[in-house]
Each structure stands twice: as C-alpha cells, then as structure tokens.
Design a protein around this motif. Sequence first.
Motif, PDB file in Angstrom:
ATOM      1  N   GLY A  55       8.225   5.703  10.378  1.00  0.00           N
ATOM      2  CA  GLY A  55       7.794   6.563   9.363  1.00  0.00           C
ATOM      3  C   GLY A  55       9.201   6.713   8.295  1.00  0.00           C
ATOM      4  N   TYR A  56      10.226   6.529   8.930  1.00  0.00           N
ATOM      5  CA  TYR A  56      11.536   6.643   8.164  1.00  0.00           C
ATOM      6  C   TYR A  56      11.311   5.360   7.186  1.00  0.00           C
ATOM      7  N   GLN A  57      10.946   4.324   7.934  1.00  0.00           N
ATOM      8  CA  GLN A  57      10.839   2.820   7.150  1.00  0.00           C
ATOM      9  C   GLN A  57       9.789   3.075   5.941  1.00  0.00           C
ATOM     10  N   ALA A  58       8.700   3.704   6.363  1.00  0.00           N
ATOM     11  CA  ALA A  58       7.774   3.749   5.454  1.00  0.00           C
ATOM     12  C   ALA A  58       8.118   4.857   4.000  1.00  0.00           C
ATOM     13  N   ALA A  59       8.865   5.719   4.579  1.00  0.00           N
ATOM     14  CA  ALA A  59       9.207   6.596   3.439  1.00  0.00           C
ATOM     15  C   ALA A  59      10.237   6.050   2.450  1.00  0.00           C
ATOM     16  N   HIS A  60      10.986   5.239   3.094  1.00  0.00           N
ATOM     17  CA  HIS A  60      12.024   4.400   2.284  1.00  0.00           C
ATOM     18  C   HIS A  60      11.796   3.182   1.598  1.00  0.00           C
ATOM     19  N   THR A  61      10.229   2.916   1.411  1.00  0.00           N
ATOM     20  CA  THR A  61       9.702   1.835   0.679  1.00  0.00           C
ATOM     21  C   THR A  61      10.053   1.700  -0.721  1.00  0.00           C
ATOM     22  N   PRO A  62      10.829   0.632  -1.402  1.00  0.00           N
ATOM     23  CA  PRO A  62      11.150   0.630  -2.537  1.00  0.00           C
ATOM     24  C   PRO A  62       9.681   0.221  -3.418  1.00  0.00           C
ATOM     25  N   SER A  63       9.225   1.071  -4.123  1.00  0.00           N
ATOM     26  CA  SER A  63       8.006   0.872  -4.935  1.00  0.00           C
ATOM     27  C   SER A  63       8.185   0.051  -6.146  1.00  0.00           C
ATOM     28  N   ALA A  64       9.080   0.037  -6.834  1.00  0.00           N
ATOM     29  CA  ALA A  64       9.404  -0.806  -8.035  1.00  0.00           C
ATOM     30  C   ALA A  64       9.284  -2.291  -7.808  1.00  0.00           C
ATOM     31  N   LEU A  65      10.174  -2.665  -6.653  1.00  0.00           N
ATOM     32  CA  LEU A  65      10.453  -3.961  -6.413  1.00  0.00           C
ATOM     33  C   LEU A  65       9.008  -4.632  -5.900  1.00  0.00           C
ATOM     34  N   LEU A  66       8.282  -4.094  -5.017  1.00  0.00           N
ATOM     35  CA  LEU A  66       7.122  -4.390  -4.318  1.00  0.00           C
ATOM     36  C   LEU A  66       5.995  -4.493  -5.230  1.00  0.00           C
ATOM     37  N   LEU A  67       5.837  -3.667  -6.331  1.00  0.00           N
ATOM     38  CA  LEU A  67       4.802  -3.563  -7.395  1.00  0.00           C
ATOM     39  C   LEU A  67       5.042  -4.649  -8.551  1.00  0.00           C
ATOM     40  N   GLN A  68       6.312  -4.631  -8.505  1.00  0.00           N
ATOM     41  CA  GLN A  68       6.654  -5.721  -9.799  1.00  0.00           C
ATOM     42  C   GLN A  68       5.891  -6.962 -10.132  1.00  0.00           C
TER      43      GLN A  68
ATOM     44  N   ASP B 248       0.832  -1.162  -0.045  1.00  0.00           N
ATOM     45  CA  ASP B 248       0.001  -0.017   0.122  1.00  0.00           C
ATOM     46  C   ASP B 248       0.818   1.450  -0.050  1.00  0.00           C
ATOM     47  N   LEU B 249       1.903   1.047   0.899  1.00  0.00           N
ATOM     48  CA  LEU B 249       2.698   2.300   0.861  1.00  0.00           C
ATOM     49  C   LEU B 249       3.407   2.629  -0.349  1.00  0.00           C
ATOM     50  N   ALA B 250       3.853   1.667  -1.272  1.00  0.00           N
ATOM     51  CA  ALA B 250       4.554   1.404  -2.385  1.00  0.00           C
ATOM     52  C   ALA B 250       3.552   2.121  -3.339  1.00  0.00           C
ATOM     53  N   LEU B 251       2.339   1.618  -3.351  1.00  0.00           N
ATOM     54  CA  LEU B 251       1.346   2.321  -4.384  1.00  0.00           C
ATOM     55  C   LEU B 251       1.168   3.756  -4.147  1.00  0.00           C
ATOM     56  N   PHE B 252       1.045   4.090  -2.817  1.00  0.00           N
ATOM     57  CA  PHE B 252       1.099   5.287  -2.616  1.00  0.00           C
ATOM     58  C   PHE B 252       2.025   6.368  -3.050  1.00  0.00           C
ATOM     59  N   LYS B 253       3.310   5.646  -2.925  1.00  0.00           N
ATOM     60  CA  LYS B 253       4.498   6.424  -3.494  1.00  0.00           C
ATOM     61  C   LYS B 253       4.411   6.624  -5.046  1.00  0.00           C
ATOM     62  N   THR B 254       3.784   5.512  -5.813  1.00  0.00           N
ATOM     63  CA  THR B 254       3.741   5.451  -7.169  1.00  0.00           C
ATOM     64  C   THR B 254       2.786   6.639  -7.493  1.00  0.00           C
ATOM     65  N   LEU B 255       1.502   6.796  -6.657  1.00  0.00           N
ATOM     66  CA  LEU B 255       0.545   7.534  -7.053  1.00  0.00           C
ATOM     67  C   LEU B 255       1.006   8.983  -6.822  1.00  0.00           C
ATOM     68  N   GLY B 256       2.260   9.287  -6.123  1.00  0.00           N
ATOM     69  CA  GLY B 256       2.889  10.758  -5.978  1.00  0.00           C
ATOM     70  C   GLY B 256       2.991  11.068  -4.724  1.00  0.00           C
ATOM     71  N   PHE B 257       2.941  10.295  -3.485  1.00  0.00           N
ATOM     72  CA  PHE B 257       3.274  10.647  -2.344  1.00  0.00           C
ATOM     73  C   PHE B 257       4.582  10.801  -2.099  1.00  0.00           C
ATOM     74  N   THR B 258       5.064  11.987  -1.535  1.00  0.00           N
ATOM     75  CA  THR B 258       6.609  11.872  -1.102  1.00  0.00           C
ATOM     76  C   THR B 258       7.098  11.330   0.137  1.00  0.00           C
ATOM     77  N   ARG B 259       8.259  11.260   0.271  1.00  0.00           N
ATOM     78  CA  ARG B 259       8.707  10.574   1.516  1.00  0.00           C
ATOM     79  C   ARG B 259       8.115  11.048   2.786  1.00  0.00           C
ATOM     80  N   ARG B 260       8.208  12.477   2.666  1.00  0.00           N
ATOM     81  CA  ARG B 260       7.776  13.160   4.052  1.00  0.00           C
ATOM     82  C   ARG B 260       5.965  12.950   4.083  1.00  0.00           C
ATOM     83  N   GLN B 261       5.467  12.736   3.072  1.00  0.00           N
ATOM     84  CA  GLN B 261       3.857  12.423   3.282  1.00  0.00           C
ATOM     85  C   GLN B 261       3.668  10.897   3.801  1.00  0.00           C
TER      86      GLN B 261
END
Length: 133
Positions: free
Chosen positions: A118-131, A34-47
């Motif tokens: 929060g730091y762990q969530a911000a550094h979630t790798p989106s490409a590997l998880l959504l692949q 879910d966090l990777a999907l948020f990152k793909t949709l445009g969430f920043t690390r801070r968000q």
Amino acid sequence: MGSTPALLGAALAAGALTALGLTLMASVRRRRRDLALFKTLGFTRRQLAATVAWQASVSVTIGVVVGVPFGVIAGRGLWTLFAHALHVVAEPAVPSLTIALIAVGALVLANLVAAIPGYQAAHTPSALLLQAE
C-alpha cells in the motif's frame, strides 16, 4: 505430538502471509499505470493504500468463507474415519470461538501485510508513468 500442530499451523500461516505479501507487491508493480491514473484522477495516497488493503481483505475473506466450512467438514469426516479405525467413540468438537478468532486474526494480519504494498502504491509517480501514453 505436543506442540507439533501449533508449529505446523504457524508455519502454514507464515507461508500464507508471505504468499499474500508477494502477490500484493506483484499486483502493485503490475498495475503501476492504473494506480498512476487513479492518482491523476484525484485519488489521495491514503485512498491508493486503501485500495491495496481492500484487495488483501477480499482475498482473505474469500479464503475464510470457502476454507473454514470445507476444513470443518473435512476435519470432522477424517477424524470420524480415524476414530472408527481405532474402535473408539468419535465425537469431534468444533471450537467455534477459536475458528472465529483465527478468521478475524487472518483479516487483521492481511491488512498489516498490505501496508508495505500500500505504501508502494501510494508513492507511485504519476507523471513518469503516464508520460509515455
């Protein structure tokens, strides 16, 4: 009794903060996709970090809103029963400022505890998880 109540309170607070931290870390680990999907949709690390902080804030706020009134009511009732058993006048006092400071402190500490998940969530790798999807 001396400092026993303060030590007991500190130990319970440390246990609650540890439980909150472990819960947030498990939540981040469980919701990695879910966090990777948020990152793909445009969430920043801070968000993404703010999302975890909000989760911690909501949890503590619910605990304070439910726990403080229940604790005050239960504490006054138990103290009155204890005082009547000793045949003394029971006039329990509720230190409102102290309770308010503890509630605000709990919220601040919860957000400090949420920094690591929060730091762990911000550094979630989106490409590997959504692949895989």
